[in-house]
Design an enzyme around this catalytic site. Sequence first.
Site, PDB file in Angstrom:
ATOM      1  N   GLU A 496       0.796  -1.218   0.000  1.00  0.00           N
ATOM      2  CA  GLU A 496       0.000   0.000   0.000  1.00  0.00           C
ATOM      3  C   GLU A 496       0.833   1.275   0.000  1.00  0.00           C
ATOM      4  O   GLU A 496       0.328   2.349   0.321  1.00  0.00           O
ATOM      5  CB  GLU A 496      -0.981  -0.001   1.192  1.00  0.00           C
ATOM      6  CG  GLU A 496      -1.957  -1.172   1.116  1.00  0.00           C
ATOM      7  CD  GLU A 496      -2.889  -1.262   2.312  1.00  0.00           C
ATOM      8  OE1 GLU A 496      -2.587  -0.637   3.346  1.00  0.00           O
ATOM      9  OE2 GLU A 496      -3.907  -1.957   2.219  1.00  0.00           O
ATOM     10  N   GLU A 562      -6.687  -6.854  -1.618  1.00  0.00           N
ATOM     11  CA  GLU A 562      -7.104  -7.262  -0.273  1.00  0.00           C
ATOM     12  C   GLU A 562      -8.615  -7.108  -0.127  1.00  0.00           C
ATOM     13  O   GLU A 562      -9.127  -5.996  -0.170  1.00  0.00           O
ATOM     14  CB  GLU A 562      -6.423  -6.417   0.811  1.00  0.00           C
ATOM     15  CG  GLU A 562      -4.929  -6.606   0.921  1.00  0.00           C
ATOM     16  CD  GLU A 562      -4.330  -5.792   2.064  1.00  0.00           C
ATOM     17  OE1 GLU A 562      -5.106  -5.286   2.904  1.00  0.00           O
ATOM     18  OE2 GLU A 562      -3.099  -5.648   2.094  1.00  0.00           O
TER      19      GLU A 562
END
Length: 893
Positions: A496, A562
């Site tokens: 991320e 995710e």
Amino acid sequence: MTKNFPAGKSVRLRFSVASLFLAGLVAQSINTQAQSKYELNEGWKCAPIGNIKDNGTDVSRSTYSTTAWMPAVVPGTVLTSLIADKKMPDPFYGMNNEQIPDIYRTGKDYYTYWFAKDFKETQPQNGGQVYLNFRGVNYSCDVFLNGHKLNATLHSGMFLRQTYNITKWIAKDGNNRVAVIVHPPEQVGNPNGGQGGDGTIARNVGIQYTAGWDWIQPIKDRNTGIWDKVTIEKTGAVRIKDPHVVTLVPGVRQVDGPQQPAIIQVSATLENATNLPVTGELKYNLDGTVVLKKIVLKANSVQTVQLNDYSLKNPKLWWPNGYGAQHLYAMHLQFVTDGNKISDQDNIEVGVRQLTTEWNTRTESRQININGQKIFIKGGNWIVSDEMLRFSDARYDAEVRFHRDMNLNLIRVWGGALIERPEFYQACDKYGMLVFQDMWGSGDCNGRWTDPMKLDDQWTRRKYPDDHGLYLKSIEDQVKLVRNYPSLAIWCGGNEITPPEDILVALRDTIMPKLDNTRWFIPYSNSEEMSRNVQGGNGDGPYGIQPLSTFWAQRTYPFNSEVGSVGVSDYESLKRFIPTKNMVLPEYDAATGKTKTDSVWDYHKYIGYDDFIDKYGKPKNVEDFATKAQLVNYDQYRGLMEGFSSHAWDWYTGTIIWKTQNPWTAMRGQMYDYYLDPNACLYGLHNGSQPLHVMYDPTDGMVMVVNNTFKAYTNMMLVVKAYDMDGKSRELTQVFVDVTPTTAKRYLSLKKAIDHLAKDKGTFLCLQLLDKDQKTLSENIYWMPNEKGEYSGLQNMAQGNLNATAKYLANDKVEVTLTNSGNGPLAFFNRLSLVNSDTKQRVLPAFYSDNYVSVLPGQEKKVIIDYKNSDKKNLAVTVTGWNVNEKFIQISK
């Protein structure tokens, strides 16, 4: 034979069957003089630095007494050794982890330890060399052997291998000792409850989750120790280092039939450690062909050698799970001297495949192609096998096999952990798991967000780690370690977030083009280079328990890295780490949307199921709660993968579940527990991820078939039936259907009929795809709630008439036959367990071809159990279902 070839030329030799036999005899005789390698994995001792007043030159002499030292676990960590010696409690049980002193409060000397190991090795002859190799030490160390310090400066970095030529230091009497002083990470971090604690753990080049995360408690020694393998390697004068194998598979390939050639490219670095030049051949044998090059190596030199490309005729290709076989060729890479002696060799398993990517303009995301064919990604996020880094080949194999059994085809290794070990990749090669490998970094620690739990501001955290040079050097080393595995598909700059700009530029523009230029490199895990949200931006989620309609009807990120949900295991699993006094039911308050949980449950990171369990009736106790949780687990993960698959190549090119496993006894995001005991999440995924799968969209009642294979299926019979709670059936449709490759196809809506049948008590919906011989290709049984969204009918089901028998198919394989006599209801949601017949404890790990199985009236189903423990005796099988009392079944021969 080889003397006729000029220096510097690569040559291919195709052997006949007879000459292959002779070559095998020659190889046998040569191999007796070849390189050998063994692990130093037993007999280590350790002692805290405070107890040792002598220096390393003294400690590393075999005459120095270590009698008072503690036995050490190597590979392992300081904490691993302390637990093994019962000086610390098992941190996986109850609140025991709180009894272990945290390094942030004790100071680093508390976990700074000496490690020592005595071993036998004689001085080599005739130019032979001996190397001492460390594959991973956390975090810094000095290494001594027989009174000599081997490293000129302190070695730092968790992910940087060490190799020492110890030839001249080998003891004349063959009695040797290696001694290592291991220091903890430079920044241990404050475990203040934030993601990575206060974030400063990320100033190291190492693991970030050890300071705690939202799914794990802090590891109190921060994994200090000799955490990976230590080996002794013996070679001739020349050593092979970091071989590199690249396979090129041009064009669009099919799984079956003749193949056009593939190109094999091989290079390696050769090191001549002697004071004399060495002449010989670098060569490999692949599929009966030898490719070689004559080499002259200068004294004390290192040279990288590129062999000529080899065109492999009619190759057997490697495919991801669900699409084709995972063929692996045995490649024997050797350096052979003019005296026909093998100086060094490396055996490599080669998977012939090529990965490419392209931008899918319809989905607005990247798609992955293997051998020219598009692959719909069904993945799981992986942390690490064990929080204390107790890795083993067997555990890796079991965990990756579970992912294969879920019908997934990719594992993402999350960036707050590590670049996985070669043994993990070997298992992924075997089971067809592509690997999406993050590098070390996470937005939580590295400054993507403002976070009051962090010590430093965003700008400072964006510069982590402190030593960029060490980071890049470590990346180069780890890329060389794992780049030959066909399963490795994607390199990712971080979780991320990108690494700092100078690191990112070096990775993208220099390191990857030079060291591993055939794989996809993305800057961070949810990058716009992967996908763009239809509303703009990029990201991941949703997380936590969801209505099934979320997965089917709410469009999310087109390549979602995710998306995850719950994962409490069953009662047998909970008893392994929750004390009896803490077996307290969670209490969900619908008014506030909050759940009150016991302290141990909270410590082990339980997340709530909200009111989803109550729909099956208020649980009476924890055992009842865990049983009903499995129904929710199955439904959640089946629905998740079905919903994404229903929009394959329209909305999505792939999705990756957050997450599929835990490195300790956590209570969320797991398809099996730490002890390798599967729960219903695994089998919900096993069902919902079938390559050819029939399914029902709960939002509009559409019956669909998804075909995630390269094969077209024609003239299949689609049979749809409903069963009431008493077992009476009603056929809703029976129609021939076709489906083309890599397609999700909608056929007809049955929503009105299903809603009517389910109105009062709910209903069972059974979908079947049959081939022309009426063999079942796919079966899917749903339990539908009543009009209030409750499962009132399930709560009052009559007992099912289930019979079960079991027999051995082999020493480590059992076949269980489940039969519903047909005089009553479905035998619903039956958990099979292979157990020790004396203790009634489950055999772990065991692998079930299916589980949590429902058997229709008049139906017979077979389940194969493979338990890979042929030494275990007195086995039996238990079956427990929603409306079936526990059955204890002896296994017949």
